[in-house]
Motif scaffolding. Sequence first.
Motif, PDB file in Angstrom:
ATOM      1  N   UNK A 172       0.822  -1.207   0.000  1.00 31.19           N
ATOM      2  CA  UNK A 172       0.000   0.000   0.000  1.00 31.19           C
ATOM      3  C   UNK A 172       0.861   1.264   0.000  1.00 31.19           C
ATOM      4  N   UNK A 173       1.953   1.179  -0.716  1.00 37.39           N
ATOM      5  CA  UNK A 173       2.852   2.325  -0.869  1.00 37.39           C
ATOM      6  C   UNK A 173       3.586   2.144  -2.198  1.00 37.39           C
ATOM      7  N   UNK A 174       4.111   3.230  -2.743  1.00 33.93           N
ATOM      8  CA  UNK A 174       4.802   3.151  -4.030  1.00 33.93           C
ATOM      9  C   UNK A 174       6.089   2.323  -3.931  1.00 33.93           C
ATOM     10  N   UNK A 175       6.268   1.424  -4.884  1.00 31.20           N
ATOM     11  CA  UNK A 175       7.480   0.615  -4.915  1.00 31.20           C
ATOM     12  C   UNK A 175       7.922   0.418  -6.362  1.00 31.20           C
ATOM     13  N   UNK A 176       9.151  -0.039  -6.497  1.00 28.32           N
ATOM     14  CA  UNK A 176       9.691  -0.378  -7.809  1.00 28.32           C
ATOM     15  C   UNK A 176      10.458  -1.684  -7.675  1.00 28.32           C
ATOM     16  N   UNK A 177      10.555  -2.397  -8.774  1.00 29.89           N
ATOM     17  CA  UNK A 177      11.336  -3.626  -8.823  1.00 29.89           C
ATOM     18  C   UNK A 177      12.482  -3.374  -9.801  1.00 29.89           C
ATOM     19  N   UNK A 178      13.697  -3.396  -9.286  1.00 29.22           N
ATOM     20  CA  UNK A 178      14.891  -3.190 -10.096  1.00 29.22           C
ATOM     21  C   UNK A 178      15.521  -4.556 -10.339  1.00 29.22           C
ATOM     22  N   UNK A 179      15.583  -4.970 -11.599  1.00 29.21           N
ATOM     23  CA  UNK A 179      16.184  -6.257 -11.944  1.00 29.21           C
ATOM     24  C   UNK A 179      17.477  -5.978 -12.710  1.00 29.21           C
ATOM     25  N   UNK A 180      18.585  -6.424 -12.135  1.00 25.50           N
ATOM     26  CA  UNK A 180      19.877  -6.272 -12.793  1.00 25.50           C
ATOM     27  C   UNK A 180      20.321  -7.639 -13.299  1.00 25.50           C
ATOM     28  N   UNK A 181      20.483  -7.745 -14.595  1.00 25.31           N
ATOM     29  CA  UNK A 181      20.840  -9.006 -15.231  1.00 25.31           C
ATOM     30  C   UNK A 181      22.291  -8.985 -15.677  1.00 25.31           C
ATOM     31  N   UNK A 182      23.024 -10.003 -15.297  1.00 29.89           N
ATOM     32  CA  UNK A 182      24.455 -10.091 -15.625  1.00 29.89           C
ATOM     33  C   UNK A 182      24.675 -10.899 -16.900  1.00 29.89           C
ATOM     34  N   UNK A 183      24.378 -10.290 -18.024  1.00 34.24           N
ATOM     35  CA  UNK A 183      24.676 -10.856 -19.345  1.00 34.24           C
ATOM     36  C   UNK A 183      24.205 -12.298 -19.501  1.00 34.24           C
ATOM     37  N   UNK A 184      22.971 -12.560 -19.143  1.00 38.39           N
ATOM     38  CA  UNK A 184      22.410 -13.910 -19.263  1.00 38.39           C
ATOM     39  C   UNK A 184      22.308 -14.338 -20.717  1.00 38.39           C
ATOM     40  N   UNK A 185      22.416 -15.646 -20.922  1.00 38.43           N
ATOM     41  CA  UNK A 185      22.317 -16.194 -22.278  1.00 38.43           C
ATOM     42  C   UNK A 185      21.171 -17.198 -22.402  1.00 38.43           C
ATOM     43  N   UNK A 186      20.316 -17.284 -21.375  1.00 39.59           N
ATOM     44  CA  UNK A 186      19.242 -18.285 -21.370  1.00 39.59           C
ATOM     45  C   UNK A 186      17.851 -17.696 -21.591  1.00 39.59           C
ATOM     46  N   UNK A 187      17.770 -16.452 -22.017  1.00 37.51           N
ATOM     47  CA  UNK A 187      16.476 -15.810 -22.224  1.00 37.51           C
ATOM     48  C   UNK A 187      16.006 -14.990 -21.041  1.00 37.51           C
ATOM     49  N   UNK A 188      16.847 -14.869 -20.016  1.00 41.12           N
ATOM     50  CA  UNK A 188      16.488 -14.080 -18.834  1.00 41.12           C
ATOM     51  C   UNK A 188      16.208 -12.626 -19.215  1.00 41.12           C
ATOM     52  N   UNK A 189      17.071 -12.037 -20.026  1.00 42.51           N
ATOM     53  CA  UNK A 189      16.892 -10.628 -20.394  1.00 42.51           C
ATOM     54  C   UNK A 189      15.577 -10.420 -21.148  1.00 42.51           C
ATOM     55  N   UNK A 190      15.227 -11.343 -22.019  1.00 41.83           N
ATOM     56  CA  UNK A 190      13.972 -11.231 -22.758  1.00 41.83           C
ATOM     57  C   UNK A 190      12.778 -11.318 -21.797  1.00 41.83           C
ATOM     58  N   UNK A 191      12.877 -12.171 -20.795  1.00 40.89           N
ATOM     59  CA  UNK A 191      11.829 -12.265 -19.778  1.00 40.89           C
ATOM     60  C   UNK A 191      11.689 -10.936 -19.038  1.00 40.89           C
ATOM     61  N   UNK A 192      12.802 -10.340 -18.668  1.00 42.23           N
ATOM     62  CA  UNK A 192      12.779  -9.043 -17.974  1.00 42.23           C
ATOM     63  C   UNK A 192      12.109  -7.994 -18.859  1.00 42.23           C
ATOM     64  N   UNK A 193      12.428  -7.998 -20.135  1.00 38.23           N
ATOM     65  CA  UNK A 193      11.815  -7.042 -21.057  1.00 38.23           C
ATOM     66  C   UNK A 193      10.304  -7.245 -21.130  1.00 38.23           C
ATOM     67  N   UNK A 194       9.848  -8.488 -21.113  1.00 32.40           N
ATOM     68  CA  UNK A 194       8.406  -8.761 -21.109  1.00 32.40           C
ATOM     69  C   UNK A 194       7.744  -8.149 -19.876  1.00 32.40           C
ATOM     70  N   UNK A 195       8.371  -8.290 -18.716  1.00 31.64           N
ATOM     71  CA  UNK A 195       7.821  -7.705 -17.485  1.00 31.64           C
ATOM     72  C   UNK A 195       7.837  -6.176 -17.539  1.00 31.64           C
ATOM     73  N   UNK A 196       8.853  -5.605 -18.153  1.00 29.39           N
ATOM     74  CA  UNK A 196       8.901  -4.141 -18.266  1.00 29.39           C
ATOM     75  C   UNK A 196       7.760  -3.624 -19.140  1.00 29.39           C
TER      76      UNK A 196
END
Length: 103
Positions: free
Chosen positions: A34-58
Amino acid sequence: MINSSVVLSILVISHNQKQELHRCLESVLHQQLHFPFEVIVSDDASSDGTWELIQDYMVEYPQVVFGYQVNSDDCKPTNTSERSGHNRANAYRKARGKYFVHI
């Protein structure tokens, strides 16, 4: 969710953890805060599709989820702890909250 100022920054670091990250973000985003929040996801050069998943959530949660990429090889790590620390520092630099939590 983000109104005027972010109260909580939820910091998530990841490297080739697509399935685990999906479960983590689903859990975080379904909390009833019940307060403003943000989710910061820092990806370390993943090669398994992690970055694409993060982009979908963004795209799905553009006011809440913010993803950033970093390559910990840039800091010439000698062990996993240094690599993780470099990734976590990247998340800290991007966070805007008054408080921080690591997941």
